[in-house]
Design a protein around this motif. Structure first.
Motif, PDB file in Angstrom:
ATOM      1  N   UNK A 126       9.163  -6.868   0.656  1.00 16.64           N
ATOM      2  CA  UNK A 126       9.139  -7.250   2.071  1.00 16.64           C
ATOM      3  C   UNK A 126      10.571  -7.375   2.608  1.00 16.64           C
ATOM      4  N   UNK A 127      11.414  -8.036   1.834  1.00 19.52           N
ATOM      5  CA  UNK A 127      12.792  -8.257   2.274  1.00 19.52           C
ATOM      6  C   UNK A 127      13.583  -6.961   2.420  1.00 19.52           C
ATOM      7  N   UNK A 128      13.283  -5.963   1.633  1.00 20.73           N
ATOM      8  CA  UNK A 128      14.036  -4.708   1.711  1.00 20.73           C
ATOM      9  C   UNK A 128      13.399  -3.680   2.647  1.00 20.73           C
ATOM     10  N   UNK A 129      12.249  -3.990   3.196  1.00 26.14           N
ATOM     11  CA  UNK A 129      11.530  -3.040   4.045  1.00 26.14           C
ATOM     12  C   UNK A 129      11.902  -3.216   5.526  1.00 26.14           C
ATOM     13  N   UNK A 178       5.653  -3.795   7.616  1.00 31.38           N
ATOM     14  CA  UNK A 178       6.955  -3.222   7.294  1.00 31.38           C
ATOM     15  C   UNK A 178       6.736  -1.952   6.477  1.00 31.38           C
ATOM     16  N   UNK A 179       7.646  -1.004   6.662  1.00 28.94           N
ATOM     17  CA  UNK A 179       7.603   0.245   5.911  1.00 28.94           C
ATOM     18  C   UNK A 179       8.778   0.288   4.948  1.00 28.94           C
ATOM     19  N   UNK A 180       8.524   0.831   3.760  1.00 29.90           N
ATOM     20  CA  UNK A 180       9.535   0.874   2.721  1.00 29.90           C
ATOM     21  C   UNK A 180       9.886   2.322   2.405  1.00 29.90           C
ATOM     22  N   UNK A 181      11.194   2.632   2.442  1.00 31.47           N
ATOM     23  CA  UNK A 181      11.668   3.975   2.095  1.00 31.47           C
ATOM     24  C   UNK A 181      12.763   3.923   1.033  1.00 31.47           C
ATOM     25  N   UNK A 186       6.852   4.358   3.640  1.00 31.16           N
ATOM     26  CA  UNK A 186       7.212   4.923   4.945  1.00 31.16           C
ATOM     27  C   UNK A 186       6.776   6.377   5.075  1.00 31.16           C
ATOM     28  N   UNK A 187       7.064   7.187   4.080  1.00 31.36           N
ATOM     29  CA  UNK A 187       6.750   8.620   4.185  1.00 31.36           C
ATOM     30  C   UNK A 187       5.248   8.860   4.308  1.00 31.36           C
ATOM     31  N   UNK A 188       4.465   8.068   3.635  1.00 32.32           N
ATOM     32  CA  UNK A 188       3.019   8.273   3.620  1.00 32.32           C
ATOM     33  C   UNK A 188       2.312   7.661   4.829  1.00 32.32           C
ATOM     34  N   UNK A 189       3.022   6.843   5.611  1.00 28.19           N
ATOM     35  CA  UNK A 189       2.378   6.114   6.703  1.00 28.19           C
ATOM     36  C   UNK A 189       3.158   6.184   8.013  1.00 28.19           C
ATOM     37  N   UNK A 228       0.823  -1.208   0.000  1.00 25.81           N
ATOM     38  CA  UNK A 228       0.000   0.000   0.000  1.00 25.81           C
ATOM     39  C   UNK A 228       0.853   1.252   0.000  1.00 25.81           C
ATOM     40  N   UNK A 229       0.484   2.178  -0.844  1.00 26.69           N
ATOM     41  CA  UNK A 229       1.147   3.485  -0.801  1.00 26.69           C
ATOM     42  C   UNK A 229       0.658   4.264   0.411  1.00 26.69           C
TER      43      UNK A 229
END
Length: 179
Positions: A169-172, A109-112, A88-91, A60-61
């Motif tokens: 998932x692995x990079x978050x 997990x959050x992704x940036x 990450x920035x949006x959540x 999800x964005x």
């Protein structure tokens, strides 16, 4: 033969060769499409969550929809394996649907790694896929022009999305490591 007849014959042959095999292997109820503003897009997403028997993987964005968050937590509490990746920035706020879900022990997990992690899809039971432009937000339901497509029983397509989900998932970063 006139140009119009040639075009019609070519179009007909393309339909038979390319489209007919897809339609022949697809039950009409295996594909649902919804739009917003309005409730059809959100309704399809909630139905997809409700249909899950084994797992739900969400990319999800932006995620602020209370009804969707509640449905995901409910699924998790009823034994469905759930994983969520969000931008990450949006959540990153402490009081978002993402933090609500994480506070209910759902793996988040959050992704940036990107300017924005702009994906919007759900993988249901590694077999079905919900995707489209619809952000999991109240604004997407009420104010934005958005779309959703839900493809049931499409493991060949879903497998590709699952590979991408696992890569993300692995990079978050686990949300517990952020707060």
């Amino acid at each position: 033969m006139s140009k119009i007849n040639k075009k019609n014959i070519i179009t007909f042959l393309c339909i038979i060769i390319f489209i007919f095999p897809i339609l022949a292997s697809t039950n009409l109820y295996d594909i649902e499409v919804g739009f917003s503003p309005g409730k059809t897009a959100k309704k399809i997403i909630l139905k997809a969550i409700e249909e899950a028997k084994i797992s739900i993987d969400v990319a999800a964005y932006s995620f602020t929809s209370k009804p969707i968050a509640l449905a995901i937590v409910n699924a998790y509490e009823h034994g469905i394996n759930v994983r969520i990746i969000a931008d990450k920035k949006s959540n990153s706020g402490r009081y978002t649907a993402i933090t609500y879900i994480a506070n209910h022990k759902v793996p988040v997990r959050l992704n940036d790694k990107y300017s924005i992690m702009h994906n919007k899809f759900m993988i249901i039971d590694n077999n079905s896929l919900e995707t489209g432009s619809f952000n999991y937000t109240k604004n997407a339901t009420l104010h934005n022009a958005e779309n959703v497509i839900y493809l049931r029983n499409k493991p060949d397509i879903t497998k590709k999305y699952l590979q991408e989900f696992n890569r993300l998932w692995d990079e978050s970063i686990d949300i517990k490591n952020i707060y």
